[in-house]
Design a protein around this motif. Structure first.
Motif, PDB file in Angstrom:
ATOM      1  N   TRP A   1       0.826  -1.238  -0.060  1.00 48.50           N
ATOM      2  CA  TRP A   1      -0.062   0.018  -0.039  1.00 48.50           C
ATOM      3  C   TRP A   1       0.851   1.191   0.102  1.00 48.50           C
ATOM      4  N   GLY A   2       0.208   2.370  -0.378  1.00 48.59           N
ATOM      5  CA  GLY A   2       1.008   3.655  -0.176  1.00 48.59           C
ATOM      6  C   GLY A   2       0.158   4.830  -0.124  1.00 48.59           C
ATOM      7  N   VAL A   3       0.643   5.951   0.394  1.00 49.18           N
ATOM      8  CA  VAL A   3       0.035   7.031   0.982  1.00 49.18           C
ATOM      9  C   VAL A   3       0.911   8.324   0.396  1.00 49.18           C
ATOM     10  N   VAL A   4       0.003   9.091  -0.204  1.00 46.24           N
ATOM     11  CA  VAL A   4       0.872  10.484  -0.975  1.00 46.24           C
ATOM     12  C   VAL A   4      -0.162  11.708  -0.833  1.00 46.24           C
ATOM     13  N   PRO A   5       0.304  12.748  -0.681  1.00 47.92           N
ATOM     14  CA  PRO A   5      -0.429  13.831  -0.903  1.00 47.92           C
ATOM     15  C   PRO A   5      -1.390  13.853  -2.138  1.00 47.92           C
TER      16      PRO A   5
ATOM     17  N   GLY B   1      -7.551  12.876  -6.564  1.00 51.08           N
ATOM     18  CA  GLY B   1      -6.503  11.709  -6.138  1.00 51.08           C
ATOM     19  C   GLY B   1      -5.370  12.275  -6.076  1.00 51.08           C
ATOM     20  N   PRO B   2      -4.203  11.547  -6.101  1.00 51.64           N
ATOM     21  CA  PRO B   2      -2.810  11.953  -5.916  1.00 51.64           C
ATOM     22  C   PRO B   2      -2.391  12.952  -6.906  1.00 51.64           C
ATOM     23  N   ASP B   3      -1.676  14.198  -6.507  1.00 52.62           N
ATOM     24  CA  ASP B   3      -1.490  15.304  -7.226  1.00 52.62           C
ATOM     25  C   ASP B   3      -0.031  15.530  -7.315  1.00 52.62           C
ATOM     26  N   GLY B   4       0.923  14.410  -6.923  1.00 52.27           N
ATOM     27  CA  GLY B   4       2.127  14.648  -7.519  1.00 52.27           C
ATOM     28  C   GLY B   4       3.272  15.343  -6.430  1.00 52.27           C
ATOM     29  N   ARG B   5       2.755  15.729  -5.245  1.00 51.12           N
ATOM     30  CA  ARG B   5       3.552  16.430  -4.143  1.00 51.12           C
ATOM     31  C   ARG B   5       3.971  15.161  -3.525  1.00 51.12           C
ATOM     32  N   VAL B   6       5.163  15.576  -2.767  1.00 45.29           N
ATOM     33  CA  VAL B   6       6.062  14.570  -2.003  1.00 45.29           C
ATOM     34  C   VAL B   6       5.662  14.757  -0.414  1.00 45.29           C
ATOM     35  N   SER B   7       5.108  15.706  -0.094  1.00 45.30           N
ATOM     36  CA  SER B   7       4.667  16.142   1.276  1.00 45.30           C
ATOM     37  C   SER B   7       3.613  17.082   1.489  1.00 45.30           C
ATOM     38  N   LEU B   8       3.088  17.133   2.715  1.00 46.77           N
ATOM     39  CA  LEU B   8       2.140  18.153   2.787  1.00 46.77           C
ATOM     40  C   LEU B   8       2.790  19.202   3.611  1.00 46.77           C
ATOM     41  N   ARG B   9       3.056  20.553   3.109  1.00 47.50           N
ATOM     42  CA  ARG B   9       3.906  21.931   3.301  1.00 47.50           C
ATOM     43  C   ARG B   9       2.969  22.863   3.545  1.00 47.50           C
ATOM     44  N   HIS B  10       2.803  23.486   4.836  1.00 46.85           N
ATOM     45  CA  HIS B  10       2.019  24.696   5.145  1.00 46.85           C
ATOM     46  C   HIS B  10       2.610  25.602   5.934  1.00 46.85           C
TER      47      HIS B  10
ATOM     48  N   THR C   1      -7.177  23.041   5.210  1.00 47.35           N
ATOM     49  CA  THR C   1      -7.396  21.573   4.573  1.00 47.35           C
ATOM     50  C   THR C   1      -6.690  21.296   3.631  1.00 47.35           C
ATOM     51  N   ASP C   2      -6.485  19.729   3.537  1.00 49.25           N
ATOM     52  CA  ASP C   2      -5.652  19.408   2.649  1.00 49.25           C
ATOM     53  C   ASP C   2      -6.271  17.997   2.453  1.00 49.25           C
ATOM     54  N   ALA C   3      -5.487  17.033   1.847  1.00 46.39           N
ATOM     55  CA  ALA C   3      -5.854  15.841   1.427  1.00 46.39           C
ATOM     56  C   ALA C   3      -4.680  14.512   1.362  1.00 46.39           C
ATOM     57  N   ILE C   4      -4.891  13.444   1.470  1.00 42.16           N
ATOM     58  CA  ILE C   4      -3.927  12.350   1.255  1.00 42.16           C
ATOM     59  C   ILE C   4      -4.950  11.079   0.216  1.00 42.16           C
ATOM     60  N   ALA C   5      -4.119  10.608  -0.317  1.00 42.98           N
ATOM     61  CA  ALA C   5      -4.588   9.365  -1.203  1.00 42.98           C
ATOM     62  C   ALA C   5      -4.058   8.159  -0.542  1.00 42.98           C
ATOM     63  N   VAL C   6      -4.910   7.364   0.087  1.00 48.51           N
ATOM     64  CA  VAL C   6      -4.406   5.850   0.447  1.00 48.51           C
ATOM     65  C   VAL C   6      -4.691   4.733  -0.764  1.00 48.51           C
TER      66      VAL C   6
ATOM     67  N   ARG D   1      -8.524   5.546  -2.001  1.00 47.79           N
ATOM     68  CA  ARG D   1      -9.299   6.310  -1.173  1.00 47.79           C
ATOM     69  C   ARG D   1      -8.565   7.746  -0.747  1.00 47.79           C
ATOM     70  N   VAL D   2      -9.391   8.764  -1.013  1.00 42.73           N
ATOM     71  CA  VAL D   2      -8.902  10.133  -0.725  1.00 42.73           C
ATOM     72  C   VAL D   2      -9.459  10.345   0.341  1.00 42.73           C
TER      73      VAL D   2
END
Length: 329
Positions: free
Chosen positions: A43-47, A52-61, A70-75, A132-133
């Motif tokens: 399995w995997g989890v990404v921003p 769905g997945p948007d190509g970022r490597v981390s959540l940065r705020h 608010t933000d989101a992750i995709a598992v 799932r987002v």
């Protein structure tokens, strides 16, 4: 050979051949008959964004005290069978190996400000191949101190291995900074050196310097390290550098660096730590810091060779003197 004996010999040989064939057939197991390997859950989890997945490597705020975003992750369940995962937020740490990790205990800092939605009480159930987002809300307390508050979101799966329940985790990093005055600072101390001589006489040995870097400011930085050393009166200097490593606010990293150095009975030098920016960070960096060190630098193999040579010379001179004295008599 009589005919009866010949027939018996032929039958005996045939029996032995049949037995060997039967024995060999018992050791051959067709690949199709082997027990199937248990399926592996991946399995995997990404921003992500809503799609769905948007190509970022981390959540940065960067968030004001008392503010929220608010933000989101995709598992994604990459395996061929369904699975139920745990989802949790935690405080970020840098391990002894220098890798970033998320603490598994209850968060007390940035991880406590993160809420992940879309998860049932029993966990996140995903079908094979399903993505799932999940919505993420970060709410910063009004009294939060300015600076970095490292955190992360981990997705885990527990399984029994050799009678012990083991949880494997995959995470996404959260770069969370509270807006306000940025105060980057560092200190270097506890620099201690030791010298390991080479077994090869007169060859350079290895100078090992262990030091501790502490981030006394409120933002993270990378620490690039250089060491310089020399013998008495600055003779035969040497130096070396080490790869940059991350130090979080309030964090301490104990590192070591090795460099070749000639054995001149004593060595002294200085370790210098220069802060560098990491990733997409755009913050002011603290001033470089340094610490001195010294250590004996004795090459016992060289001393042994010199002592042996001196002993041989003394012996030869002694023999020469004795022979000359006898001739004089």
């Amino acid at each position: 050979m009589p005919r009866v004996l010949l027939i018996r010999a032929v039958l005996l040989a045939a029996g032995v051949l049949a037995a060997l064939t039967a024995s060999a057939s018992l050791t051959v197991v067709p690949a199709s008959a082997a027990a199937p390997e248990p399926p592996t859950i991946e399995w995997g989890v990404v921003p992500a964004d809503a799609a769905g997945p948007d190509g970022r490597v981390s959540l940065r705020h960067t968030i004001d005290p008392g503010g929220a975003i608010t933000d989101a992750i995709a598992v994604t369940n990459h395996s061929i069978e369904p699975a139920v995962f745990t989802v949790a937020a935690g405080d970020g740490v840098v391990g002894a190996d220098g890798a970033y990790d998320v603490r598994a205990d209850d968060p007390a800092a940035g991880g406590a400000w993160i809420d992940v939605g879309g998860v049932d009480g029993d966990g996140l159930a995903l079908a094979a191949g399903e993505t799932r987002v999940l919505p993420v809300t970060i709410t910063v307390p009004a009294d939060a101190t300015p600076g970095d508050h490292p955190a992360g979101i981990v997705v885990g799966l527990s399984a029994a291995e050799s009678g012990v329940t083991v949880t494997h985790r995959v995470g996404v990093r959260v770069h969370l900074q509270v807006a306000g005055e940025i105060a980057p600072m560092l200190s270097v101390d506890a620099a201690a050196a030791s010298f390991t001589p080479s077994w090869i006489p007169f060859a350079p040995g290895t100078l090992t310097v262990e030091y501790r870097v502490t981030n006394t400011g409120n933002v993270r930085f990378g620490a690039s390290v250089a060491a310089d050393a020399a013998g008495p009166l600055g003779l035969m200097p040497g130096g070396g550098t080490a790869a940059a490593f991350e130090v979080l606010p309030g964090g301490t990293a104990t590192q070591r660096i090795e460099l070749p150095l000639a054995p001149l009975f004593f060595a002294a030098g200085e370790i210098t730590v220069t802060p560098v920016s990491l990733g997409d960070d755009r913050v002011p960096l603290p001033e470089a810091a340094s610490a001195g060190f010294s250590t004996p630098a004795v090459a016992w193999s060289s001393i042994a060779v010199v002592a042996l040579g001196a002993g041989i010379i003394a012996l030869v001179v002694s023999i020469f003197v004795r022979r000359r004295a006898r001739r004089v008599r």
